[in-house]
Design a protein around this motif. Structure first.
Motif, PDB file in Angstrom:
ATOM      1  N   ASN A 109      43.421  60.110  38.084  1.00 28.78           N
ATOM      2  CA  ASN A 109      42.119  59.586  38.489  1.00 28.78           C
ATOM      3  C   ASN A 109      42.148  58.072  38.502  1.00 28.78           C
ATOM      4  N   ILE A 110      42.185  57.511  39.679  1.00 33.47           N
ATOM      5  CA  ILE A 110      42.288  56.059  39.811  1.00 33.47           C
ATOM      6  C   ILE A 110      41.049  55.360  39.265  1.00 33.47           C
ATOM      7  N   ASN A 111      39.899  56.037  39.294  1.00 30.01           N
ATOM      8  CA  ASN A 111      38.664  55.438  38.775  1.00 30.01           C
ATOM      9  C   ASN A 111      38.796  55.114  37.294  1.00 30.01           C
ATOM     10  N   HIS A 112      39.154  56.119  36.506  1.00 28.52           N
ATOM     11  CA  HIS A 112      39.253  55.930  35.054  1.00 28.52           C
ATOM     12  C   HIS A 112      40.403  54.996  34.695  1.00 28.52           C
ATOM     13  N   ARG A 113      41.518  55.133  35.399  1.00 30.17           N
ATOM     14  CA  ARG A 113      42.687  54.323  35.056  1.00 30.17           C
ATOM     15  C   ARG A 113      42.409  52.839  35.260  1.00 30.17           C
ATOM     16  N   THR A 114      41.831  52.481  36.397  1.00 31.36           N
ATOM     17  CA  THR A 114      41.573  51.062  36.650  1.00 31.36           C
ATOM     18  C   THR A 114      40.549  50.500  35.682  1.00 31.36           C
ATOM     19  N   THR A 115      39.501  51.292  35.390  1.00 31.19           N
ATOM     20  CA  THR A 115      38.462  50.811  34.475  1.00 31.19           C
ATOM     21  C   THR A 115      39.007  50.643  33.063  1.00 31.19           C
ATOM     22  N   ASP A 116      39.731  51.643  32.589  1.00 30.88           N
ATOM     23  CA  ASP A 116      40.288  51.573  31.231  1.00 30.88           C
ATOM     24  C   ASP A 116      41.239  50.388  31.099  1.00 30.88           C
ATOM     25  N   TYR A 117      42.100  50.221  32.087  1.00 27.76           N
ATOM     26  CA  TYR A 117      43.080  49.138  32.025  1.00 27.76           C
ATOM     27  C   TYR A 117      42.390  47.776  32.049  1.00 27.76           C
ATOM     28  N   THR A 118      41.457  47.595  32.964  1.00 27.19           N
ATOM     29  CA  THR A 118      40.770  46.307  33.088  1.00 27.19           C
ATOM     30  C   THR A 118      39.980  45.977  31.837  1.00 27.19           C
ATOM     31  N   PHE A 119      39.213  46.923  31.338  1.00 21.90           N
ATOM     32  CA  PHE A 119      38.376  46.668  30.168  1.00 21.90           C
ATOM     33  C   PHE A 119      39.207  46.468  28.906  1.00 21.90           C
ATOM     34  N   ARG A 120      40.350  47.140  28.815  1.00 22.40           N
ATOM     35  CA  ARG A 120      41.193  46.998  27.633  1.00 22.40           C
ATOM     36  C   ARG A 120      41.899  45.645  27.611  1.00 22.40           C
ATOM     37  N   ASN A 121      42.316  45.168  28.779  1.00 24.60           N
ATOM     38  CA  ASN A 121      43.089  43.926  28.841  1.00 24.60           C
ATOM     39  C   ASN A 121      42.258  42.686  29.134  1.00 24.60           C
ATOM     40  N   ASP A 143      32.699  53.801  37.309  1.00 21.92           N
ATOM     41  CA  ASP A 143      34.050  53.792  36.747  1.00 21.92           C
ATOM     42  C   ASP A 143      35.140  53.609  37.801  1.00 21.92           C
ATOM     43  N   TYR A 144      35.107  52.472  38.481  1.00 24.43           N
ATOM     44  CA  TYR A 144      36.216  52.102  39.350  1.00 24.43           C
ATOM     45  C   TYR A 144      36.241  50.585  39.418  1.00 24.43           C
ATOM     46  N   ILE A 145      37.112  49.955  38.614  1.00 23.82           N
ATOM     47  CA  ILE A 145      37.140  48.496  38.531  1.00 23.82           C
ATOM     48  C   ILE A 145      38.592  48.016  38.546  1.00 23.82           C
ATOM     49  N   PRO A 146      39.221  48.040  39.725  1.00 19.78           N
ATOM     50  CA  PRO A 146      40.586  47.505  39.806  1.00 19.78           C
ATOM     51  C   PRO A 146      40.574  45.987  39.803  1.00 19.78           C
ATOM     52  N   ILE A 147      41.746  45.414  39.620  1.00 19.90           N
ATOM     53  CA  ILE A 147      41.910  43.964  39.713  1.00 19.90           C
ATOM     54  C   ILE A 147      42.106  43.619  41.185  1.00 19.90           C
ATOM     55  N   LEU A 148      41.295  42.698  41.692  1.00 20.14           N
ATOM     56  CA  LEU A 148      41.340  42.353  43.109  1.00 20.14           C
ATOM     57  C   LEU A 148      41.938  40.962  43.288  1.00 20.14           C
ATOM     58  N   ARG A 149      43.027  40.871  44.024  1.00 19.11           N
ATOM     59  CA  ARG A 149      43.692  39.601  44.295  1.00 19.11           C
ATOM     60  C   ARG A 149      43.254  39.128  45.681  1.00 19.11           C
ATOM     61  N   ILE A 150      42.397  38.121  45.701  1.00 17.24           N
ATOM     62  CA  ILE A 150      41.771  37.700  46.960  1.00 17.24           C
ATOM     63  C   ILE A 150      41.979  36.206  47.180  1.00 17.24           C
ATOM     64  N   THR A 151      42.715  35.876  48.235  1.00 15.94           N
ATOM     65  CA  THR A 151      42.983  34.486  48.622  1.00 15.94           C
ATOM     66  C   THR A 151      43.314  33.602  47.412  1.00 15.94           C
ATOM     67  N   GLY A 152      44.245  34.057  46.604  1.00 23.17           N
ATOM     68  CA  GLY A 152      44.695  33.277  45.466  1.00 23.17           C
ATOM     69  C   GLY A 152      43.806  33.355  44.245  1.00 23.17           C
ATOM     70  N   ARG A 153      42.738  34.147  44.291  1.00 27.30           N
ATOM     71  CA  ARG A 153      41.838  34.298  43.152  1.00 27.30           C
ATOM     72  C   ARG A 153      41.844  35.734  42.658  1.00 27.30           C
ATOM     73  N   THR A 154      41.270  35.936  41.492  1.00 25.82           N
ATOM     74  CA  THR A 154      41.117  37.274  40.940  1.00 25.82           C
ATOM     75  C   THR A 154      39.634  37.584  40.811  1.00 25.82           C
ATOM     76  N   LEU A 155      39.222  38.711  41.360  1.00 26.16           N
ATOM     77  CA  LEU A 155      37.824  39.128  41.282  1.00 26.16           C
ATOM     78  C   LEU A 155      37.727  40.564  40.803  1.00 26.16           C
ATOM     79  N   TYR A 156      36.550  40.891  40.265  1.00 26.87           N
ATOM     80  CA  TYR A 156      36.261  42.253  39.804  1.00 26.87           C
ATOM     81  C   TYR A 156      34.940  42.677  40.429  1.00 26.87           C
ATOM     82  N   TYR A 157      34.971  43.794  41.141  1.00 27.90           N
ATOM     83  CA  TYR A 157      33.791  44.318  41.836  1.00 27.90           C
ATOM     84  C   TYR A 157      33.132  45.346  40.918  1.00 27.90           C
ATOM     85  N   ILE A 158      31.986  44.977  40.334  1.00 22.94           N
ATOM     86  CA  ILE A 158      31.289  45.851  39.389  1.00 22.94           C
ATOM     87  C   ILE A 158      30.089  46.476  40.095  1.00 22.94           C
ATOM     88  N   ALA A 159      30.084  47.789  40.199  1.00 22.97           N
ATOM     89  CA  ALA A 159      28.967  48.501  40.815  1.00 22.97           C
ATOM     90  C   ALA A 159      28.176  49.223  39.730  1.00 22.97           C
TER      91      ALA A 159
END
Length: 406
Positions: A109-121, A143-159
């Protein structure tokens, strides 16, 4: 019942005429489909994970059975004790194996994995995300919060969604940078949503859906369409006797191109599978805007080509088949009427509410709508009023992200 013109108007007319540039668009589309992706991560496909899981469970049961057999044969327990021990062991062993499988299922489940990883680290992201969930309105962090690499920056899309809402429609959207600050910039929202939503393609649910679509299409092309054509051809005289030969001919002409159209409509699955493999399947934890744009470029060319080559032909087929259904339904004296209606329905379902609808969806994959823009502005304003740091301004290009800087 809508006419062909009404169907075309409702579906849009800003695509090339059939065959006009279709061959050129086809070449460009398949060339782009064959492009290689940057390898971002390693992972296993859904089918591979399921296969390995089944193999591991079978080996575990086999190993446990062998151990149990030698233990009972050692004479340590009596004959009655053997039966009781065997029954208890199987039950307990089954529970243990089941618990292990359930414990590792979230790896799919990519939703849980990305959220757990992001929130833990990244505790700053976790704290900020939960801080703005309005409990009084029943909001929860999706529960879907991957790390987003955008034009040299890092963003998190929280819904933010309503608890218990199965549609998971966002009632609030917040963009956070790598410092946990809210980002107030429309361009950032557009890029972040596209990157996040293209990334969800890697999830095992979409991998399974692709397999289902392939099997379904094989059945439609290999069995349902030929059966429908055979039935309609056998009824040629009845169509002629009722003055319906022109419509009958038009439907069969449309049915002749339908198999090829359906086969080409699922070629986009090959591009998505290549994207998933490069990203690491459901094991992906971060996604790049450049990759999202590349996939969107493929989507748009796919939509342009398919509509140029097939759209009006399929709309014409759907319209004529639907009109024939409407005409034949009241005719109780029509021989084998139900078979004819079923055949016509099979062909009609390939129209705007069928394959063309699925093609059109790709044009809007990951695009921000006005409702999302509104809830993004409201949630960012809420953060600002609560004294949370908010950054805004021009979204300038920064140097490319380097993994060693993480």
């Amino acid at each position: 019942m809508e006419s062909s013109i009404e169907l075309l108007n409702r579906f849009g007319t800003d695509y090339p005429e059939p065959e006009d540039n279709a061959s050129d668009l086809r070449k460009r589309y398949f060339d782009m489909l064959a492009r290689t992706w940057v390898q971002r991560a390693r992972g296993l496909s859904y089918a591979a994970v399921v296969g390995l899981s089944i193999l591991a469970v079978c080996l575990a049961f086999l190993g446990g059975g062998i151990i149990l057999y030698f233990f009972t044969q050692s004479g340590a327990v009596g004959s009655q004790g053997k039966n009781i021990l065997s029954l208890v062991s199987i039950v307990v062993y089954g529970i243990v194996i089941g618990a292990v499988v359930l414990h590792f299922l979230p790896v799919l489940n990519i939703n849980h994995r990305t959220t757990d990883y992001t929130f833990r680290n990244y505790p700053k992201i976790r704290d900020a995300a939960y801080r703005f969930a309005d409990a009084s309105q029943g909001e929860a962090v999706r529960d879907y919060i991957p790390i987003l690499r955008i034009t040299g920056r890092t963003l998190y899309y929280i819904a933010y969604i309503k608890k218990g809402d199965r549609t998971k429609m966002p009632v609030g959207i917040l963009l956070l940078d790598d410092q946990g600050r809210a980002v107030q910039q429309d361009e950032a929202l557009v890029k972040a949503k596209l990157t996040a939503y293209i990334g969800i393609t890697c999830g095992h649910v979409n991998q399974r859906r692709a397999g289902i679509i392939r099997r379904s299409m094989k059945n439609v092309v290999g069995r349902q369409i030929p059966d429908a054509v055979r039935i309609l051809k056998s009824q040629e005289q009845q169509f002629a006797d009722r003055g319906l030969s022109p419509q009958w001919t038009s439907v069969l002409e449309g049915a002749a191109i339908l198999p090829q159209a359906l086969k080409e409509s699922i070629t986009i699955l090959d591009g998505e599978e290549a994207f998933r493999k490069a990203m690491g399947y459901a094991f992906a934890l971060e996604f790049w805007y450049d990759d999202a744009m590349k996939l969107r470029e493929l989507y748009l060319l796919y939509v342009r080509y398919f509509n140029a080559a097939y759209r009006r032909k399929i709309v014409s087929l759907t319209t004529n088949a639907s009109l024939l259904i409407q005409t034949i339904e009241p005719m109780t004296d029509w021989q084998n009427r139900n078979e004819v209606l079923t055949a016509l329905s099979t062909l009609a379902l390939a129209g705007p509410n069928g394959v063309l609808s699925r093609v059109a969806q790709k044009e809007y994959e990951g695009i921000v709508n006005e409702g999302e823009r509104k809830v993004y502005q409201e949630k960012t304003l809420q953060a600002q009023k609560m004294g949370w740091p908010v950054v805004s301004g021009v979204w300038r290009q920064r140097k490319a992200w380097n993994p060693s800087e993480r």
